[in-house]
Design an enzyme around this catalytic site. Structure first.
Site, PDB file in Angstrom:
ATOM      1  N   ASN A 111      62.035  85.732 -35.906  1.00  0.00           N
ATOM      2  CA  ASN A 111      61.757  87.119 -35.507  1.00  0.00           C
ATOM      3  C   ASN A 111      62.268  88.053 -36.592  1.00  0.00           C
ATOM      4  O   ASN A 111      63.386  87.915 -37.060  1.00  0.00           O
ATOM      5  CB  ASN A 111      62.481  87.463 -34.196  1.00  0.00           C
ATOM      6  CG  ASN A 111      61.876  86.742 -33.012  1.00  0.00           C
ATOM      7  OD1 ASN A 111      62.524  85.927 -32.383  1.00  0.00           O
ATOM      8  ND2 ASN A 111      60.628  87.002 -32.729  1.00  0.00           N
ATOM      9  N   GLU A 162      50.235  86.586 -33.367  1.00  0.00           N
ATOM     10  CA  GLU A 162      50.776  86.069 -32.102  1.00  0.00           C
ATOM     11  C   GLU A 162      49.832  86.362 -30.948  1.00  0.00           C
ATOM     12  O   GLU A 162      50.258  86.719 -29.851  1.00  0.00           O
ATOM     13  CB  GLU A 162      52.168  86.649 -31.835  1.00  0.00           C
ATOM     14  CG  GLU A 162      53.154  86.230 -32.914  1.00  0.00           C
ATOM     15  CD  GLU A 162      54.564  86.680 -32.629  1.00  0.00           C
ATOM     16  OE1 GLU A 162      54.957  86.646 -31.455  1.00  0.00           O
ATOM     17  OE2 GLU A 162      55.266  87.054 -33.585  1.00  0.00           O
TER      18      GLU A 162
HETATM   19  N1  ATP Z   1      57.667 100.314 -37.175  1.00  0.00           N
HETATM   20  C1  ATP Z   1      58.797  99.879 -37.776  1.00  0.00           C
HETATM   21  N2  ATP Z   1      59.714 100.761 -38.234  1.00  0.00           N
HETATM   22  C2  ATP Z   1      60.840 100.340 -38.838  1.00  0.00           C
HETATM   23  N3  ATP Z   1      61.148  99.041 -39.036  1.00  0.00           N
HETATM   24  C3  ATP Z   1      60.292  98.110 -38.598  1.00  0.00           C
HETATM   25  C4  ATP Z   1      59.067  98.478 -37.935  1.00  0.00           C
HETATM   26  N4  ATP Z   1      58.413  97.348 -37.617  1.00  0.00           N
HETATM   27  C5  ATP Z   1      59.185  96.330 -38.050  1.00  0.00           C
HETATM   28  N5  ATP Z   1      60.319  96.775 -38.643  1.00  0.00           N
HETATM   29  C6  ATP Z   1      61.346  95.933 -39.259  1.00  0.00           C
HETATM   30  O1  ATP Z   1      60.768  95.174 -40.288  1.00  0.00           O
HETATM   31  C7  ATP Z   1      61.240  93.836 -40.275  1.00  0.00           C
HETATM   32  C8  ATP Z   1      60.064  92.865 -40.163  1.00  0.00           C
HETATM   33  O2  ATP Z   1      59.431  93.034 -38.896  1.00  0.00           O
HETATM   34  P1  ATP Z   1      58.112  92.323 -38.476  1.00  0.00           P
HETATM   35  O3  ATP Z   1      57.644  92.974 -37.253  1.00  0.00           O
HETATM   36  O4  ATP Z   1      57.197  92.241 -39.619  1.00  0.00           O
HETATM   37  O5  ATP Z   1      58.654  90.870 -38.133  1.00  0.00           O
HETATM   38  P2  ATP Z   1      57.894  89.635 -37.489  1.00  0.00           P
HETATM   39  O6  ATP Z   1      58.083  88.496 -38.413  1.00  0.00           O
HETATM   40  O7  ATP Z   1      56.520  89.985 -37.126  1.00  0.00           O
HETATM   41  O8  ATP Z   1      58.761  89.377 -36.187  1.00  0.00           O
HETATM   42  P3  ATP Z   1      58.313  88.840 -34.758  1.00  0.00           P
HETATM   43  O9  ATP Z   1      58.282  87.366 -34.867  1.00  0.00           O
HETATM   44  O10 ATP Z   1      59.417  89.291 -33.864  1.00  0.00           O
HETATM   45  O11 ATP Z   1      56.992  89.444 -34.428  1.00  0.00           O
HETATM   46  C9  ATP Z   1      62.211  93.740 -39.122  1.00  0.00           C
HETATM   47  O12 ATP Z   1      63.511  93.825 -39.642  1.00  0.00           O
HETATM   48  C10 ATP Z   1      61.916  94.951 -38.279  1.00  0.00           C
HETATM   49  O13 ATP Z   1      63.073  95.439 -37.673  1.00  0.00           O
HETATM   50 MG    MG Z   2      55.427  90.226 -35.221  1.00  0.00          MG
END
Ligand code: ATP
Ligand code: MG
Lengths: 278, 265
Positions: free
Chosen positions: A41, A165
Site C-alpha cells: 500500500n 484494483e
Molecule cells: N491525492 C493525493 N495527495 C497526496 N498524496 C497522495 C495522494 N494520493 C496518493 N498519495 C501518496 O502517494 C503515495 C503513493 O500512493 P498510491 O495511491 O499511488 O499508492 P498505491 O500503490 O496505489 O497504494 P494502494 O495499494 O493502497 O492503492 C502514498 O504515499 C500516498 O500517501
Molecule cells: Mg492504489
C-alpha cells in the site's frame, strides 16, 4: 513485440507531500501483453496509473504512448488510447442507466449518435451485460457494475486497459467474472492490459510482473522469476500465492518438484503424475 | 421510504402522455399555468375541468396515485377556500350566524381560486407521474439551451441533476448502513426529545459527508479519465423526439384557450 508505452525516469511528488510518490521509474509496456503491477500500500501503483492517463503530470521524466509524447496537448488523444477501470464500482458509474453510462465516454469524445448506439450495444454484448440496457446502477451487483465500466472503456476502442484494483471490492465470483471478461477481450482484440493488484494469484497468470516498492521499480520479470524471490516478497509486504508456498514446503520436506508452481492446477498435475519415491 | 418519496412519483405505463416528449410536456404545463388564469366563470372552469380530467384519463395513471400526490396540498386548498369565504365582503349575504357572515362573492371566489389551485396541481402531478426525472432533466436542458449564449451553465446544471439522481439511491443505501452501524454502537435514532434526536443525527451526517466527498473526488477522476472536459464538443446519447402527438397536444391546449377566451365574461 512492439512497444506501446515507454516511461523514462519518471519522478512525481504530490503537492505538499515531503516524499516522492514515484522516483526514477523507467519501463516499457509492450503491445498485447498482460502486465501485472504489484506492491505494498502506498508504493505508488495508482499514482503510476494516473500518470499514464495524464490525470497527473510527472515533474521529471517523459511518458510516450503509441509514439506520442504525453503532454497537455496530447492528453485527450492519449485518454482515447488508454482506458481505466477503478477500484470502487459505484464511484465510476456516471450514467443513470447502464446504457447511459457506457455512452458517457463516447459523448465526451463527440462520437456521432448513430455510431454511439452501435458501439454501446456492441460493448455491452462483449461484457455480457446487453440484457441490462435500462437497468439502474443500484440494482446491479458490484461485478456487473465493473463489467459495465469495462464496456464503457472498450466502447472507446482503447489499445490499453488499466485495471486499478478493479476486482478488489468484489466477491470471488464477481472477481472471476470480471477477469474472464478482460481475458476474453484481450484475446479477441489484441488489447494490452495492465492489472494493478494485491492478488498475487492473479498476478501469477500475467505475462510479466512489475514489483513496486516505496515509489521505485523494485523488480521486473516473468511470474516465475518474480516468485523465485520468495521471502524477499514477504519483506516487501506481499503475500506469496498458495501454490508457490506449497511447492516450497514440499521442497523443504525433501520432496523434489521440478519447479515452483504458480497455479494450483500445475502443482496438482505434477503431484499426481509423480511416482512416490519415499 | 425516502426512495419512494422521490422515485415513487413516476408510474410506468404505456400512454400517449407517457410517450410525449418531455419538452412538450414542460411547455404544456408552463402554458397551462397561464391559461388557467383566463377562466373567470362557471363555463370556463367547467371547460378547464373537462380538459384536466381528459388528460388524467389519457395518462392511464391509476387515480390512487393522483390522490396520493394531492394529499400534501389538500390542506392548502381548503385553507385558500376558507380564507376567501370569510374575507371577501362583496355581493349578497347568503349565510349569517353570529359574527360569521358569508357573502355570495366570497363563496364564488373561494371555490374558483381553490379550483384553480387544484387543477394546476393535478396537471403538474400528471407531468411528474408520467415522466422520469432524467427525462425532465433532458427536457429542461434542451429547452434552456439558448441560455448558454448568455453564459448560463445549462449543461453543468443538467449534469449535476442527473448525477444527483444517479447517486440518491446509493446515498440512501449508505445512510441506512451507517444508521445500522451507529445503532449497533448504541445511538438511538428512534425516539426521545427533539434535542436528543438532533444529537443522534450528527454521528449519521459526519460519516455520510466524509464518504460523499470521497465519492465526489473519485467520480471526478473517473469522469476525467473517460475524457470529460465540459459540455463543449460533446454529443448526446439520450435523444428526444418530437412527434405529431406533441404538436397535437399543444394545439389542443391552444383550442382550449380560444374556447376559454370566448366563454369568459
Ligand atoms: N491525492 C493525493 N495527495 C497526496 N498524496 C497522495 C495522494 N494520493 C496518493 N498519495 C501518496 O502517494 C503515495 C503513493 O500512493 P498510491 O495511491 O499511488 O499508492 P498505491 O500503490 O496505489 O497504494 P494502494 O495499494 O493502497 O492503492 C502514498 O504515499 C500516498 O500517501
Ligand atoms: Mg492504489
Amino acid at each position: 513485440m512492439n512497444e506501446l508505452v515507454r516511461l523514462q525516469d519518471i519522478s512525481f511528488q504530490y503537492d505538499e507531500e515531503a516524499d516522492y510518490a514515484l522516483k526514477g521509474v523507467s519501463f516499457s509496456i509492450y503491445e498485447g501483453e498482460w502486465l501485472a503491477i504489484v506492491g505494498h500500500n502506498g508504493s505508488g501503483k495508482s499514482t503510476l496509473a494516473k500518470l499514464l492517463n495524464g490525470l497527473q503530470y510527472a515533474q521529471e521524466g517523459t511518458i510516450s504512448v503509441d509514439g506520442m509524447l504525453l503532454s497537455e496537448d496530447t492528453v485527450w488523444e492519449v485518454r482515447k488510447k488508454i482506458g481505466m477501470v477503478f477500484q470502487n464500482p459505484d464511484n465510476q458509474f456516471v450514467g443513470t442507466t447502464v446504457q447511459d453510462d457506457v455512452a458517457f465516454g463516447l459523448e465526451n469524445h463527440g462520437v456521432a449518435r448513430e455510431e454511439m448506439v452501435d458501439r454501446v450495444r456492441h460493448s455491452l454484448e462483449k461484457v455480457k451485460m446487453d440484457q441490462f440496457l435500462d437497468q439502474e446502477p443500484h440494482h446491479l451487483s458490484g461485478g456487473q457494475k465493473q463489467r459495465v465500466a469495462i464496456a464503457g472503456v472498450i466502447a472507446l476502442r482503447p489499445n490499453l486497459i488499466i485495471l486499478d484494483e478493479a476486482t478488489s471490492m468484489l466477491d470471488p465470483r464477481g472477481r472471476e467474472e470480471v477477469l474472464d471478461t478482460v481475458r476474453e477481450l484481450k484475446q479477441d482484440h489484441q488489447m494490452t492490459v495492465i492489472s494493478i493488484t494485491h492478488d498475487l494469484e492473479e498476478a501469477a497468470k500475467a505475462d510479466r510482473i512489475i514489483v513496486m516498492n516505496k515509489g521505485k521499480l523494485y523488480r521486473e520479470g516473468s511470474p516465475a522469476e518474480i516468485f523465485q524471490m520468495d521471502e524477499e516478497l514477504v519483506q516487501l509486504g506481499l503475500d506469496i500465492p498458495f501454490p508457490v508456498k506449497m511447492s516450497k514446503l514440499f521442497k523443504e520436506k525433501g520432496i523434489p518438484l521440478t519447479k515452483y508452481h504458480l497455479t494450483e492446477e500445475e502443482l496438482v498435475n505434477e503431484l499426481w503424475t509423480s511416482h512416490s519415491k519415499m | 421510504m425516502m426512495e419512494k418519496m422521490i422515485f415513487g412519483r413516476y408510474v410506468p405505463a404505456q400512454s400517449i402522455i407517457h410517450r410525449m416528449d418531455p419538452r412538450s410536456k414542460l411547455i404544456l404545463i408552463f402554458l397551462f399555468v397561464c391559461v388557467v388564469f383566463i377562466a373567470n366563470n362557471v363555463y370556463t372552469y367547467a371547460a378547464l375541468i373537462i380538459y384536466t380530467f381528459a388528460m388524467i384519463l389519457l395518462s392511464k395513471v391509476p387515480v390512487r396515485f393522483i390522490i396520493a400526490g394531492l394529499k400534501p396540498v389538500f390542506l392548502l386548498v381548503i385553507f385558500t377556500l376558507i380564507l376567501h369565504l370569510f374575507l371577501t365582503r362583496e355581493g349578497a349575504i347568503i349565510f349569517e350566524l353570529g359574527p360569521i357572515t358569508i357573502y355570495e362573492e366570497g363563496l364564488r371566489q373561494g371555490i374558483f381560486i381553490s379550483l384553480r389551485f387544484f387543477l394546476l396541481i393535478l396537471m403538474t402531478s400528471i407531468l411528474t407521474l408520467t415522466t422520469t426525472p432524467i427525462e425532465i432533466t433532458d427536457g429542461l436542458e434542451t429547452l434552456l439551451g439558448p441560455l448558454k449564449k448568455v453564459k448560463f451553465p445549462v449543461h453543468e446544471l443538467a449534469l449535476m441533476m442527473s448525477i444527483s439522481l444517479r447517486f440518491i439511491p446509493t446515498l440512501m443505501g449508505e445512510t441506512d448502513k451507517i444508521m445500522k452501524a451507529q445503532t449497533a454502537r448504541g445511538v438511538d435514532f428512534s425516539g426521545g426529545p427533539i434535542k436528543e434526536r438532533v444529537k443522534a443525527v450528527i454521528p449519521l451526517l459526519i460519516p455520510l459527508f466524509v464518504s460523499s466527498f470521497k465519492r465526489a473526488e473519485e467520480l471526478a477522476t473517473a469522469m476525467e479519465a473517460r475524457g470529460y472536459r465540459g459540455g463543449e464538443g460533446r454529443t448526446k446519447y439520450r435523444q428526444l423526439s418530437w412527434r405529431i402527438t406533441d404538436t397535437m397536444m399543444l394545439l389542443l391546449l391552444a383550442a382550449l384557450s380560444v374556447i376559454l377566451i370566448l366563454l369568459r365574461t
